[in-house]
Motif scaffolding. Structure first.
Motif, short mmCIF file in Angstrom:
data_model
loop_
_atom_site.label_atom_id
_atom_site.label_comp_id
_atom_site.label_asym_id
_atom_site.label_seq_id
_atom_site.Cartn_x
_atom_site.Cartn_y
_atom_site.Cartn_z
N THR A 142 60.40 -8.38 56.39
CA THR A 142 61.50 -9.35 56.39
C THR A 142 61.03 -10.78 56.52
OG1 THR A 142 61.76 -9.07 58.79
CG2 THR A 142 63.12 -7.67 57.37
N SER A 143 59.74 -11.03 56.39
CA SER A 143 59.20 -12.37 56.65
C SER A 143 59.55 -13.37 55.55
CB SER A 143 57.68 -12.30 56.82
OG SER A 143 57.34 -11.60 57.99
N LEU A 144 59.52 -14.65 55.93
CA LEU A 144 60.03 -15.71 55.09
C LEU A 144 59.06 -16.16 54.00
CD1 LEU A 144 61.65 -17.71 58.01
CD2 LEU A 144 62.89 -16.49 56.21
N LEU A 145 57.79 -16.41 54.35
CA LEU A 145 56.88 -16.91 53.33
C LEU A 145 56.68 -15.91 52.19
CD1 LEU A 145 53.95 -19.25 53.63
CD2 LEU A 145 53.54 -17.11 52.43
N PRO A 146 56.48 -14.63 52.45
CA PRO A 146 56.38 -13.69 51.32
C PRO A 146 57.62 -13.69 50.44
CG PRO A 146 55.54 -12.67 53.31
CD PRO A 146 56.18 -13.95 53.73
N ARG A 147 58.78 -13.89 51.05
CA ARG A 147 60.02 -13.92 50.27
C ARG A 147 60.05 -15.15 49.35
NH1 ARG A 147 65.51 -12.64 53.38
NH2 ARG A 147 64.12 -10.92 53.93
N ALA A 148 59.64 -16.30 49.87
CA ALA A 148 59.61 -17.51 49.04
C ALA A 148 58.57 -17.38 47.94
CB ALA A 148 59.33 -18.73 49.92
N ALA A 149 57.41 -16.80 48.27
CA ALA A 149 56.36 -16.62 47.26
C ALA A 149 56.82 -15.67 46.16
CB ALA A 149 55.09 -16.11 47.92
N ALA A 150 57.58 -14.66 46.54
CA ALA A 150 58.09 -13.71 45.54
C ALA A 150 59.00 -14.41 44.54
CB ALA A 150 58.84 -12.58 46.24
N HIS A 151 59.71 -15.42 45.00
CA HIS A 151 60.64 -16.13 44.11
C HIS A 151 59.89 -16.89 43.01
CE1 HIS A 151 64.54 -17.81 43.04
NE2 HIS A 151 63.93 -18.97 42.86
N VAL A 152 58.63 -17.26 43.25
CA VAL A 152 57.85 -17.95 42.22
C VAL A 152 56.83 -17.01 41.57
CG1 VAL A 152 58.17 -20.24 43.18
CG2 VAL A 152 56.23 -18.87 43.96
N GLY A 153 57.03 -15.69 41.74
CA GLY A 153 56.27 -14.73 40.96
C GLY A 153 55.17 -13.96 41.65
N TYR A 154 54.98 -14.17 42.95
CA TYR A 154 53.94 -13.45 43.66
C TYR A 154 54.47 -12.15 44.24
CZ TYR A 154 50.77 -17.49 43.67
OH TYR A 154 49.94 -18.52 43.31
N SER A 155 53.93 -11.02 43.80
CA SER A 155 54.17 -9.79 44.53
C SER A 155 53.46 -9.89 45.87
CB SER A 155 53.64 -8.58 43.76
OG SER A 155 52.20 -8.62 43.73
N PHE A 156 53.79 -9.03 46.82
CA PHE A 156 53.13 -9.11 48.11
C PHE A 156 51.62 -8.92 47.96
CE2 PHE A 156 51.63 -7.62 52.24
CZ PHE A 156 52.21 -8.56 53.08
N THR A 157 51.22 -7.98 47.12
CA THR A 157 49.79 -7.73 46.91
C THR A 157 49.12 -8.94 46.28
OG1 THR A 157 50.13 -5.34 46.72
CG2 THR A 157 48.12 -6.25 45.74
N ASN A 158 49.77 -9.56 45.31
CA ASN A 158 49.20 -10.76 44.69
C ASN A 158 49.12 -11.92 45.67
OD1 ASN A 158 48.84 -9.47 42.24
ND2 ASN A 158 50.77 -10.21 41.37
N LEU A 159 50.08 -11.99 46.60
CA LEU A 159 50.04 -13.03 47.62
C LEU A 159 48.82 -12.85 48.52
CD1 LEU A 159 51.24 -15.39 49.24
CD2 LEU A 159 52.68 -13.71 50.44
N ILE A 160 48.55 -11.63 48.92
CA ILE A 160 47.37 -11.35 49.74
C ILE A 160 46.10 -11.72 48.97
CG2 ILE A 160 46.04 -9.56 50.91
CD1 ILE A 160 48.68 -10.36 52.29
N ALA A 161 46.06 -11.37 47.70
CA ALA A 161 44.89 -11.70 46.88
C ALA A 161 44.69 -13.22 46.79
CB ALA A 161 45.04 -11.10 45.48
N GLU A 162 45.79 -13.96 46.66
CA GLU A 162 45.69 -15.42 46.56
C GLU A 162 45.23 -16.03 47.88
OE1 GLU A 162 46.19 -19.41 44.99
OE2 GLU A 162 45.57 -17.43 44.27
N LEU A 163 45.68 -15.50 48.99
CA LEU A 163 45.24 -16.00 50.29
C LEU A 163 43.75 -15.75 50.50
CD1 LEU A 163 48.28 -14.99 52.51
CD2 LEU A 163 47.66 -17.29 51.76
N ILE A 164 43.27 -14.62 50.03
CA ILE A 164 41.83 -14.34 50.12
C ILE A 164 41.06 -15.31 49.22
CG2 ILE A 164 40.04 -12.64 49.55
CD1 ILE A 164 42.02 -10.46 50.41
N ARG A 165 41.57 -15.54 48.03
CA ARG A 165 40.90 -16.48 47.11
C ARG A 165 40.81 -17.87 47.75
NH1 ARG A 165 41.56 -20.49 43.76
NH2 ARG A 165 43.78 -20.69 44.25
N LEU A 166 41.91 -18.31 48.33
CA LEU A 166 41.92 -19.64 48.95
C LEU A 166 40.98 -19.71 50.14
CD1 LEU A 166 45.78 -20.29 48.81
CD2 LEU A 166 44.03 -21.59 47.56
N GLY A 167 40.90 -18.60 50.91
CA GLY A 167 40.00 -18.57 52.04
C GLY A 167 38.55 -18.63 51.63
N LEU A 168 38.20 -17.91 50.57
CA LEU A 168 36.82 -17.94 50.06
C LEU A 168 36.50 -19.32 49.48
CD1 LEU A 168 36.71 -14.44 48.31
CD2 LEU A 168 35.48 -15.13 50.40
#
Length: 303
Positions: A273-299
């Motif tokens: 029920t979290s807010l940031l994943p919900r907002a990210a989903a609205h611009v096309g990020y699935s939850f899995t893709n969001l995790i992948a993007e956060l890892i990319r940004l961290g690296l």
């Protein structure tokens, strides 16, 4: 990659952390990573050694430790990259009073506030007009928060925070609509409007995490000018605090169009029920893709 998923911890938000970790674990598995779960509440003394053997750490901790920068500092010593802000900016953002000073220094409105320490005690005079919110200076999920409408209730609200071994942030109540804005990379996400369920004074723990909690509308039904203003303020706050990767800020918009930034979260919730994943989903990020993007940004940050 070998990813350590760090969750649990010993703060009052442990259950929220573990709930989000289950969904993150599923996403990491889907992405093909070799995942090791690590709970600092059980094995903190081995964190440095475990981190030295990992390619990346995904942190899903709330409060202390995690948002206070302690885990990040240990990971830095181990040379293990992770998502989100570094140790210093994490601590600065978690300390609501210090963060408010930063907001004000950069021209961002925030409600008037007063910090009351346990040393000052429950008999400290209230310096702000009622009503006020009283909340832990370092913490989240609205735990320990009170809305004080009568002066005689102020000492009890302070006691509630002091029982959590915290200083109390006292904040003027600003009537209006609550809006939250996430940042992913250097891009603001769509705003979400939060309407607490009937009978609730504010967006409390139950509103945030219960299935029948607050109504959350994404994108928020506000005009484009207000939306753009809040997104720009959030980008300014994100940069001013020295944050990277992602963050989420909570705002109040009044009827006359004024906006106030309440606080910024450096490890936004990752529950269903979290807010940031919900907002990210609205611009096309699935939850899995969001995790992948956060890892990319961290690296990318660690490179």
């Amino acid at each position: 990659m070998h990813v350590i998923l760090i969750a649990g911890g010993w703060s009052d938000e442990r259950d929220v952390s573990l709930s989000g970790a289950r969904k993150i674990r599923a996403a990491l598995d889907e992405l093909g990573h070799d995942v090791t779960f690590f709970d600092p509440a059980d094995d903190f003394k081995n964190l440095l050694a475990v981190a030295r053997g990992a390619d990346f750490a995904f942190i899903n901790l709330h409060g202390t430790p995690g948002e206070d920068g302690l885990i990040q500092a240990v990971l830095d010593k181990a040379g293990c990259p992770y998502q989100g802000a570094g140790a210093g900016p994490s601590y600065l953002a978690l300390n609501k009073a210090a963060a408010k000073e930063v907001f004000e220094a950069h021209g961002i409105k925030t409600p008037d506030w007063q910090l009351v320490t346990p040393t000052q005690g429950r008999d400290t005079a209230l310096e702000l007009p009622l009503p006020v919110f009283v909340k832990p200076d370092k913490g989240g999920s609205s735990l320990g928060m009170s809305l004080v409408r009568r002066a005689e209730d102020f000492p009890a609200a302070l006691d509630k925070v002091f029982a959590m071994c915290q200083s109390a942030l006292v904040e003027s109540f600003i009537p209006g609509v609550e809006l939250t804005c996430g940042i992913l990379g250097n891009t603001p996400l769509p705003l979400i409007m939060i309407t607490p369920r009937d009978g609730s004074d504010f967006f409390d723990y139950e509103n945030k995490y219960a299935e029948n909690g607050a109504e959350e509308i994404c994108p928020a039904p506000v005009d484009e000018e207000l939306s753009r203003s809040i997104q720009e303020q959030m980008l300014t706050a994100h940069a001013a605090l020295g944050l990277t990767g992602y963050s989420r800020g909570d705002f109040i918009a009044t009827r006359d169009g004024a906006t106030y930034l309440l606080e910024v979260n450096t490890l936004p919730g990752m529950t269903p029920t979290s807010l940031l994943p919900r907002a990210a989903a609205h611009v096309g990020y699935s939850f899995t893709n969001l995790i992948a993007e956060l890892i990319r940004l961290g690296l990318e940050r660690a490179a």
